[in-house]
Design an enzyme around this catalytic site. Structure first.
Site, PDB file in Angstrom:
ATOM      1  N   LYS A  75      -1.516 -17.247  80.983  1.00 46.33           N
ATOM      2  CA  LYS A  75      -2.132 -16.767  79.736  1.00 46.33           C
ATOM      3  C   LYS A  75      -2.858 -17.908  79.056  1.00 46.33           C
ATOM      4  O   LYS A  75      -2.311 -19.001  78.896  1.00 46.33           O
ATOM      5  CB  LYS A  75      -1.041 -16.246  78.780  1.00 46.33           C
ATOM      6  CG  LYS A  75      -1.576 -15.704  77.478  1.00 46.33           C
ATOM      7  CD  LYS A  75      -1.903 -14.242  77.591  1.00 46.33           C
ATOM      8  CE  LYS A  75      -2.618 -13.682  76.400  1.00 46.33           C
ATOM      9  NZ  LYS A  75      -4.061 -13.518  76.558  1.00 46.33           N
ATOM     10  N   LYS A  99       3.805 -23.436  74.812  1.00 48.84           N
ATOM     11  CA  LYS A  99       3.704 -22.545  73.645  1.00 48.84           C
ATOM     12  C   LYS A  99       4.292 -21.154  73.943  1.00 48.84           C
ATOM     13  O   LYS A  99       5.053 -20.619  73.142  1.00 48.84           O
ATOM     14  CB  LYS A  99       2.217 -22.400  73.271  1.00 48.84           C
ATOM     15  CG  LYS A  99       1.963 -22.146  71.813  1.00 48.84           C
ATOM     16  CD  LYS A  99       0.470 -22.001  71.503  1.00 48.84           C
ATOM     17  CE  LYS A  99      -0.240 -23.326  71.371  1.00 48.84           C
ATOM     18  NZ  LYS A  99      -1.623 -23.177  70.863  1.00 48.84           N
ATOM     19  N   LYS A 111      -5.792 -21.914  81.019  1.00 43.95           N
ATOM     20  CA  LYS A 111      -6.941 -22.070  80.116  1.00 43.95           C
ATOM     21  C   LYS A 111      -8.199 -22.019  80.953  1.00 43.95           C
ATOM     22  O   LYS A 111      -8.178 -22.345  82.149  1.00 43.95           O
ATOM     23  CB  LYS A 111      -6.870 -23.435  79.408  1.00 43.95           C
ATOM     24  CG  LYS A 111      -7.590 -23.464  78.082  1.00 43.95           C
ATOM     25  CD  LYS A 111      -6.770 -22.799  76.994  1.00 43.95           C
ATOM     26  CE  LYS A 111      -7.406 -22.844  75.640  1.00 43.95           C
ATOM     27  NZ  LYS A 111      -6.520 -22.329  74.599  1.00 43.95           N
ATOM     28  N   THR A 195      -3.015 -16.301  63.737  1.00 44.77           N
ATOM     29  CA  THR A 195      -2.666 -17.718  63.811  1.00 44.77           C
ATOM     30  C   THR A 195      -2.224 -18.224  62.443  1.00 44.77           C
ATOM     31  O   THR A 195      -1.184 -18.875  62.309  1.00 44.77           O
ATOM     32  CB  THR A 195      -3.871 -18.519  64.340  1.00 44.77           C
ATOM     33  OG1 THR A 195      -4.189 -18.007  65.633  1.00 44.77           O
ATOM     34  CG2 THR A 195      -3.567 -19.995  64.447  1.00 44.77           C
ATOM     35  N   ASN A 226     -11.433 -19.545  60.945  1.00 46.05           N
ATOM     36  CA  ASN A 226     -10.458 -18.475  61.146  1.00 46.05           C
ATOM     37  C   ASN A 226      -9.067 -18.914  60.709  1.00 46.05           C
ATOM     38  O   ASN A 226      -8.414 -18.251  59.906  1.00 46.05           O
ATOM     39  CB  ASN A 226     -10.474 -18.068  62.630  1.00 46.05           C
ATOM     40  CG  ASN A 226      -9.470 -16.981  62.925  1.00 46.05           C
ATOM     41  OD1 ASN A 226      -8.263 -17.214  62.869  1.00 46.05           O
ATOM     42  ND2 ASN A 226      -9.953 -15.790  63.207  1.00 46.05           N
ATOM     43  N   SER A 368      -1.559 -11.803  70.800  1.00 42.75           N
ATOM     44  CA  SER A 368      -2.204 -11.481  72.076  1.00 42.75           C
ATOM     45  C   SER A 368      -1.223 -10.784  73.012  1.00 42.75           C
ATOM     46  O   SER A 368      -1.583  -9.862  73.747  1.00 42.75           O
ATOM     47  CB  SER A 368      -2.685 -12.761  72.771  1.00 42.75           C
ATOM     48  OG  SER A 368      -3.965 -13.098  72.316  1.00 42.75           O
TER      49      SER A 368
HETATM   50  P1  NAD Z   1     -13.328 -21.934  63.494  1.00 42.56           P
HETATM   51  O1  NAD Z   1     -14.486 -22.311  64.294  1.00 42.56           O
HETATM   52  O2  NAD Z   1     -13.184 -20.544  62.978  1.00 42.56           O
HETATM   53  O3  NAD Z   1     -13.203 -22.905  62.217  1.00 42.56           O
HETATM   54  C1  NAD Z   1     -13.272 -24.288  62.317  1.00 42.56           C
HETATM   55  C2  NAD Z   1     -13.436 -24.876  60.931  1.00 42.56           C
HETATM   56  O4  NAD Z   1     -13.441 -26.289  61.050  1.00 42.56           O
HETATM   57  C3  NAD Z   1     -14.763 -24.498  60.254  1.00 42.56           C
HETATM   58  O5  NAD Z   1     -14.534 -24.284  58.893  1.00 42.56           O
HETATM   59  C4  NAD Z   1     -15.624 -25.746  60.443  1.00 42.56           C
HETATM   60  O6  NAD Z   1     -16.586 -25.900  59.444  1.00 42.56           O
HETATM   61  C5  NAD Z   1     -14.549 -26.803  60.331  1.00 42.56           C
HETATM   62  N1  NAD Z   1     -14.973 -28.075  60.885  1.00 42.56           N
HETATM   63  C6  NAD Z   1     -15.761 -28.312  61.948  1.00 42.56           C
HETATM   64  N2  NAD Z   1     -15.992 -29.633  62.073  1.00 42.56           N
HETATM   65  C7  NAD Z   1     -15.309 -30.220  61.069  1.00 42.56           C
HETATM   66  C8  NAD Z   1     -15.129 -31.560  60.645  1.00 42.56           C
HETATM   67  N3  NAD Z   1     -15.739 -32.558  61.273  1.00 42.56           N
HETATM   68  N4  NAD Z   1     -14.322 -31.786  59.586  1.00 42.56           N
HETATM   69  C9  NAD Z   1     -13.728 -30.759  58.948  1.00 42.56           C
HETATM   70  N5  NAD Z   1     -13.871 -29.479  59.274  1.00 42.56           N
HETATM   71  C10 NAD Z   1     -14.644 -29.223  60.324  1.00 42.56           C
HETATM   72  O7  NAD Z   1     -12.052 -22.344  64.374  1.00 42.56           O
HETATM   73  P2  NAD Z   1     -10.553 -21.824  64.243  1.00 42.56           P
HETATM   74  O8  NAD Z   1     -10.382 -20.656  65.141  1.00 42.56           O
HETATM   75  O9  NAD Z   1     -10.183 -21.728  62.810  1.00 42.56           O
HETATM   76  O10 NAD Z   1      -9.780 -23.039  64.943  1.00 42.56           O
HETATM   77  C11 NAD Z   1      -9.491 -24.222  64.239  1.00 42.56           C
HETATM   78  C12 NAD Z   1      -8.394 -24.972  64.992  1.00 42.56           C
HETATM   79  O11 NAD Z   1      -7.272 -24.127  65.143  1.00 42.56           O
HETATM   80  C13 NAD Z   1      -8.787 -25.415  66.400  1.00 42.56           C
HETATM   81  O12 NAD Z   1      -8.138 -26.622  66.702  1.00 42.56           O
HETATM   82  C14 NAD Z   1      -8.214 -24.326  67.277  1.00 42.56           C
HETATM   83  O13 NAD Z   1      -7.946 -24.774  68.596  1.00 42.56           O
HETATM   84  C15 NAD Z   1      -6.929 -24.032  66.517  1.00 42.56           C
HETATM   85  N6  NAD Z   1      -6.380 -22.733  66.847  1.00 42.56           N
HETATM   86  C16 NAD Z   1      -7.014 -21.586  66.474  1.00 42.56           C
HETATM   87  C17 NAD Z   1      -6.476 -20.374  66.842  1.00 42.56           C
HETATM   88  C18 NAD Z   1      -7.127 -19.079  66.420  1.00 42.56           C
HETATM   89  O14 NAD Z   1      -6.556 -18.020  66.729  1.00 42.56           O
HETATM   90  N7  NAD Z   1      -8.233 -19.102  65.705  1.00 42.56           N
HETATM   91  C19 NAD Z   1      -5.296 -20.313  67.603  1.00 42.56           C
HETATM   92  C20 NAD Z   1      -4.669 -21.493  67.970  1.00 42.56           C
HETATM   93  C21 NAD Z   1      -5.218 -22.707  67.584  1.00 42.56           C
END
Ligand code: NAD
Length: 434
Positions: A75, A99, A111, A195, A226, A368
């Site tokens: 997964k 995880k 992945k 998340t 997100n 998921s």
């Molecule tokens: P996203 O793309 O929706 O949001 C990312 C955010 O980070 C945006 O607001 C962007 O402007 C900001 N950002 C980008 N560059 C930046 C910087 N240099 N400094 C500060 N902020 C910055 O992504 P997401 O889905 O919210 O994911 C964010 C993190 O959470 C990632 O590490 C991702 O792997 C992790 N994550 C997300 C999920 C999920 O379901 N969305 C699940 C597990 C882990």
């Protein structure tokens, strides 16, 4: 040449290996067990050829790493990014294995990635690339073999194209092929907030058993996408004092607290969290003074006075260099890999409690799993069911980690790995693999 002063970049795989090696040593594992935990079972790679809208051909390296399927089908998400590479995908696949085991859901770890810049592709090209990925790996993917999902730069539309391609090619109905689908095509309610909600449940539990009062807790959040934006909204609604948020263009801070709903509204209009006060680099200083708001850089944001720091954007932002200046007493890692191993050790010595990514952001993969189960059963889940079951699973994982940490006097990150690894090994032993 003197190499002693050269700091090598912290890659996702070195981060993973640092904690895994500590776990291996503590649990006293044998070489056969170590091999299973540290090396992927399969690494698949290929080149995807895309005929672009102008008729030219472009080639994109693509990967699927299947790390471990001891506990269930592989997964993990598929990311589209110019920097996606085999090493990164391998490390992220390994983390997924930890995880899913920690959350105690019946999956392994995998992945995928395509080395491309999706922002430079048209919608038709993006669709074609997504379908090409499925065709290239069709023999190793499937609902009971390897179930993919969205990751960086991939979304429900892409999941829909991928499911459709699989169903056409295999001539089957297969809603469990992939998760993160649109609601109208086999998706599940609450996946978009999963998340953040999962992390929020853990934070609430931590606050409860530490007898803290949410209204007295100041929270700083890096990243307003997100994960970060939903977290800010949940916390604000629950009475926490969100004092700073940021996005890629910088952040805003107010010791009096800010309203993430307003920030979200302005971000929608202006594209930035500072949008209520600033247009690009020009800010309405009078209005900022009136509202007690300051503009901060992303580096400054991490060091602001607060109780809870939530990195929810990038990896490697808390480092050896800034760890001593982090004022928060709790760090909740919604982002994957925001803390380098050196910073982790420093925070531990300083008594800062870090809730590690494998636990804090597991809500996404847990929901998921519900979507996969929904696809198998044909029974549509409700929002309430999703919330209730997510809460139960997140709190069970958190309790397991807390007990492991207390029992062995180790950090939550080491405890999370320890619980995940032991669960994986237990199944591997039952299956006669080790
Ligand atoms: P996203 O793309 O929706 O949001 C990312 C955010 O980070 C945006 O607001 C962007 O402007 C900001 N950002 C980008 N560059 C930046 C910087 N240099 N400094 C500060 N902020 C910055 O992504 P997401 O889905 O919210 O994911 C964010 C993190 O959470 C990632 O590490 C991702 O792997 C992790 N994550 C997300 C999920 C999920 O379901 N969305 C699940 C597990 C882990």
């Amino acid at each position: 040449m003197n190499t002693s002063s050269i700091t090598l970049p912290v890659t996702p795989y070195t981060r993973f290996r640092t904690t895994l090696d500590q776990t291996i040593e503590r649990l006293g594992l044998c070489s056969e067990e170590i091999a299973f935990l540290s090396q992927p079972q399969h690494v698949h790679r290929c080149e995807l050829t895309l005929v672009k809208d102008d008729g030219s051909e472009a080639i994109f390296p693509a990967f699927r790493v299947q790390f471990n399927n001891a506990r269930g089908p592989y997964k993990g998400g598929i990311r589209f990014h110019p920097d996606a590479n085999e090493e990164e995908v391998k490390a992220l696949a390994a983390l997924m294995g930890i995880k899913t085991a920690l959350a105690d859901i019946p999956f392994g770890g995998a992945k995928g990635g395509v080395q491309c810049d999706p922002k430079k592709l048209t919608r038709r090209e993006l669709e074609e690339l997504s379908r090409a990925y499925v065709r290239a790996f069709i023999n190793i993917l499937g609902p009971y073999r390897d179930c993919a999902a969205p990751d960086v730069n991939t979304n429900p539309d892409i999941m829909a194209w991928m499911r459709d391609e699989y169903e056409r090619k295999q001539d089957v109905y297969a809603p469990g092929f992939i998760t993160g689908k649109p609601l109208s095509y086999g998706g599940i309610p609450g996946r978009d907030t999963a998340t953040a909600r999962g992390g929020f449940f853990i934070l609430e539990e931590l606050v409860n058993f530490s007898a803290l009062n949410p209204t007295e807790l100041r929270v700083v959040i890096q990243g307003f996408g997100n994960a970060g934006a939903h977290m800010a909204l949940f916390l604000h609604r629950a009475g926490y004092n969100v004092v700073a948020v940021s996005d890629s263009q910088g952040g805003i801070y107010s010791p009096d607290g800010i309203d993430p709903f307003r920030i979200q509204k302005y971000k929608k209009h202006t594209g930035s969290v500072t949008g209520e006060y600033c247009k690009g680099s020009v800010c309405d200083i009078e209005k900022m003074k009136l509202d007690h708001v300051q503009r901060v850089t992303n580096e400054e944001l991490l060091e602001l006075p607060c109780d809870i720091l939530i990195p929810a954007a990038l990896d490697n932002v808390i480092t050896e260099e800034n760890a001593a200046r982090i004022e928060a007493k709790y760090v909740l890692e919604l982002a994957n890999g925001p803390t380098t191993p050196e910073a982790d050790a420093l925070l531990d010595v300083r008594g800062v409690m870090v809730i590690p990514d494998v636990l804090a952001n597991a809500g996404g993969v847990v929901v998921s799993y519900f979507e996969w189960a929904q696809g198998r059963s044909g029974r549509q889940w409700t929002t309430e069911q999703v919330k209730e079951d997510l809460r139960r699973i997140m709190l069970a994982a958190f309790t397991a980690v807390r007990h492991e940490a207390q029992r062995h006097r180790i950090s939550y990150r080491q405890a999370a790995f320890s619980v995940g690894v032991q669960r994986m090994l237990e199944t591997m032993r039952k299956r006669g693999w080790v």
